[in-house]
Every structure is written in C-alpha cells, then in structure tokens.
Design a protein around this motif. Structure first.
Motif, mmCIF file in Angstrom:
data_model
loop_
_atom_site.group_PDB
_atom_site.id
_atom_site.type_symbol
_atom_site.label_atom_id
_atom_site.label_comp_id
_atom_site.label_asym_id
_atom_site.label_seq_id
_atom_site.Cartn_x
_atom_site.Cartn_y
_atom_site.Cartn_z
ATOM 1 N N MET A 1 0.825 -1.197 0.000
ATOM 2 C CA MET A 1 0.000 0.000 0.000
ATOM 3 C C MET A 1 0.865 1.257 0.000
ATOM 4 O O MET A 1 0.582 2.217 -0.725
ATOM 5 C CB MET A 1 -0.937 0.000 1.214
ATOM 6 C CG MET A 1 -1.883 1.187 1.266
ATOM 7 S SD MET A 1 -3.117 1.056 2.587
ATOM 8 C CE MET A 1 -2.049 1.170 4.039
ATOM 9 N N LYS B 1 2.316 1.564 -3.513
ATOM 10 C CA LYS B 1 1.322 1.998 -4.493
ATOM 11 C C LYS B 1 0.982 3.476 -4.310
ATOM 12 O O LYS B 1 0.773 4.207 -5.290
ATOM 13 C CB LYS B 1 0.053 1.147 -4.357
ATOM 14 C CG LYS B 1 -0.929 1.296 -5.512
ATOM 15 C CD LYS B 1 -0.294 0.885 -6.824
ATOM 16 C CE LYS B 1 -1.279 0.796 -7.972
ATOM 17 N NZ LYS B 1 -2.151 -0.393 -7.874
ATOM 18 N N THR B 2 0.939 3.936 -3.060
ATOM 19 C CA THR B 2 0.669 5.346 -2.797
ATOM 20 C C THR B 2 1.758 6.219 -3.401
ATOM 21 O O THR B 2 1.476 7.278 -3.988
ATOM 22 C CB THR B 2 0.567 5.595 -1.283
ATOM 23 O OG1 THR B 2 -0.502 4.795 -0.745
ATOM 24 C CG2 THR B 2 0.284 7.062 -0.987
ATOM 25 N N GLU B 3 3.010 5.797 -3.288
ATOM 26 C CA GLU B 3 4.119 6.544 -3.887
ATOM 27 C C GLU B 3 4.011 6.549 -5.413
ATOM 28 O O GLU B 3 4.265 7.571 -6.061
ATOM 29 C CB GLU B 3 5.454 5.926 -3.466
ATOM 30 C CG GLU B 3 5.773 6.123 -1.987
ATOM 31 C CD GLU B 3 7.099 5.487 -1.605
ATOM 32 O OE1 GLU B 3 7.753 4.902 -2.497
ATOM 33 O OE2 GLU B 3 7.478 5.560 -0.430
ATOM 34 N N ASN C 1 -6.292 0.655 -6.430
ATOM 35 C CA ASN C 1 -5.434 0.637 -5.244
ATOM 36 C C ASN C 1 -6.255 0.062 -4.087
ATOM 37 O O ASN C 1 -6.804 0.794 -3.273
ATOM 38 C CB ASN C 1 -4.929 2.042 -4.906
ATOM 39 C CG ASN C 1 -3.968 2.036 -3.725
ATOM 40 O OD1 ASN C 1 -3.469 0.983 -3.324
ATOM 41 N ND2 ASN C 1 -3.717 3.194 -3.152
#
Length: 225
Positions: free
Chosen positions: A30, A33-35, A193
């Motif tokens: 997570m 993926k946020t980056e 996501n």
C-alpha cells in the motif's frame, strides 16, 4: 499444559502468524502503491510540452502536452459514465495541429441527449495528456456502427476510422470560447489501489483465526475437566 492442547495451539499461532505476515506485506504494498500514484499525479500535472514526433507508450504514458490546431467535425462517441452525473459519451475527434499532423483528441464528456448535437470545426489550443487506455478485453462489444457508439478507446481502430496517427491526447484545458463538451481529464483515480482492503482482510482473518483458536482450546480444556 495438557498434551491434547499443544497441537491446536501451535496450529492456531502458526496460522495467525501467516495471516499477520500477509497483512504486513499488504501494508508495504500500500505504501509503495501510494508513492506510485503520487508520482503519476505529479507527472500528469507537470508543465506541458509539445507533442513529440516519436512517442512511446512506456515512456510517454500520461505525458502532459500542449498543441494548437483545429478540431475536426468528424467524431466517434464512446459509451462512458461520470460519477454523480450518470451515463453519456466520450467524444473523440481528429485534431490537426499547425504542423499538419493529425492525432486523436478526447474532447471530454457529453450527456446522452447531446450525443448528436452539432460540434463544428474549431481552432483551439489544447492542454492535456497522452494516454494509452487499457479498456479492451475479450468481453468488449464491437462498435455499434448503426448507432454510432463505441465501447472502448481502441487507439489503432480509432486512428484508422478518423485518419489520424495512433496517438491520443485527453483534453484537460482548451481555449475554445464555447465549450461543447465537459473535459474528462486524465487522473490516477482509475488506477486500482485496493491494498487497504487487503490489509483489513488479512488482519481481520488473523483476529478471527486467533479467536477461534482460543475458543477451541477452551472447549478442549472444559471437556477434559
């Protein structure tokens, strides 16, 4: 500890540890993926550049671009939906730039009643992003030529139909005085996501597994009394 409780205890703790490790792995995914999504958003909103003479999907996906030219009256409408608005169509038109190149332009969204409204040729400077959509799959219907409706942005097929290069620019801003579409710009919201859901699932299963283990051990103990 009674010997008949040892094996269920080991099994329960081992299962809980495995589920927790999967939850921890999803936490790391997570964060990664946020980056990635933050980097995509930064690229989308960067300073636009002229459309390169040679483009690459791997290198130029989401590339912010700006070009001046004329939007042709020919168009293809693609079935789409906007949250809180409902169903409608994306309008894809040929865009002939001042250097003579013709590319595909995703002008944005129109509601169902406006599908066949006149959209004449117009000169404009368009700011947007290059995009290679991942919308085609084995269940995508073929275009309904009688109704003039397509169901996916198939760039090679659209380029052939509108006599353009197989390059799609999705409009973000335009200098048109009278907008005939609502821009439907590129953003990262369409990139899945779901790692938070997976985190909750794995840690939730770990709690349930641990609780069931405790209950099972309690049953063994009281049966042996």
């Amino acid at each position: 500890m009674r010997r008949n409780m040892l094996l269920p205890l080991i099994f329960g703790l081992l299962g809980t540890a495995i589920l927790c490790s999967l939850g921890t792995w999803q936490l790391k995914r997570m964060a990664w993926k946020t980056e990635v999504l933050a980097a995509i958003d930064a690229k989308i909103l960067a300073e636009p550049v002229p459309i390169p003479l040679s483009v690459s999907q791997d290198e130029d996906q989401f590339l912010p671009v700006r070009a001046t030219g004329s939007i042709g009256p020919e168009e293809i409408t693609i079935l789409a939906s906007v949250q809180k608005v409902g169903p409608g169509y994306r309008v894809i038109a040929p865009f002939e730039m001042t250097d003579g190149r013709r590319i595909l332009l995703d002008r944005g969204f129109v509601a169902i009643p406006a599908k066949d409204a006149p959209r004449p040729k117009v000169e404009a400077t368009i700011t947007g992003n290059l995009l290679w959509p991942d919308e085609l799959n084995s269940s995508t219907p073929s275009p309904d030529t009688e109704a003039g409706v397509w169901f996916a942005r198939d760039i090679p097929a659209l380029a052939e139909a509108l006599n353009t290069e197989p390059i799609l620019m999705v409009q973000r801003e335009t200098t048109e005085e009278n907008l005939v579409t609502t821009p439907f710009p590129v953003d990262s919201s369409g990139i899945p996501n779901k790692h938070l859901e997976y985190v909750v699932t794995w840690f939730g299963l770990a709690i349930v597994w641990l609780g069931m283990t405790a209950f099972f051990l309690w049953r063994i103990r009281h049966r042996s009394v």
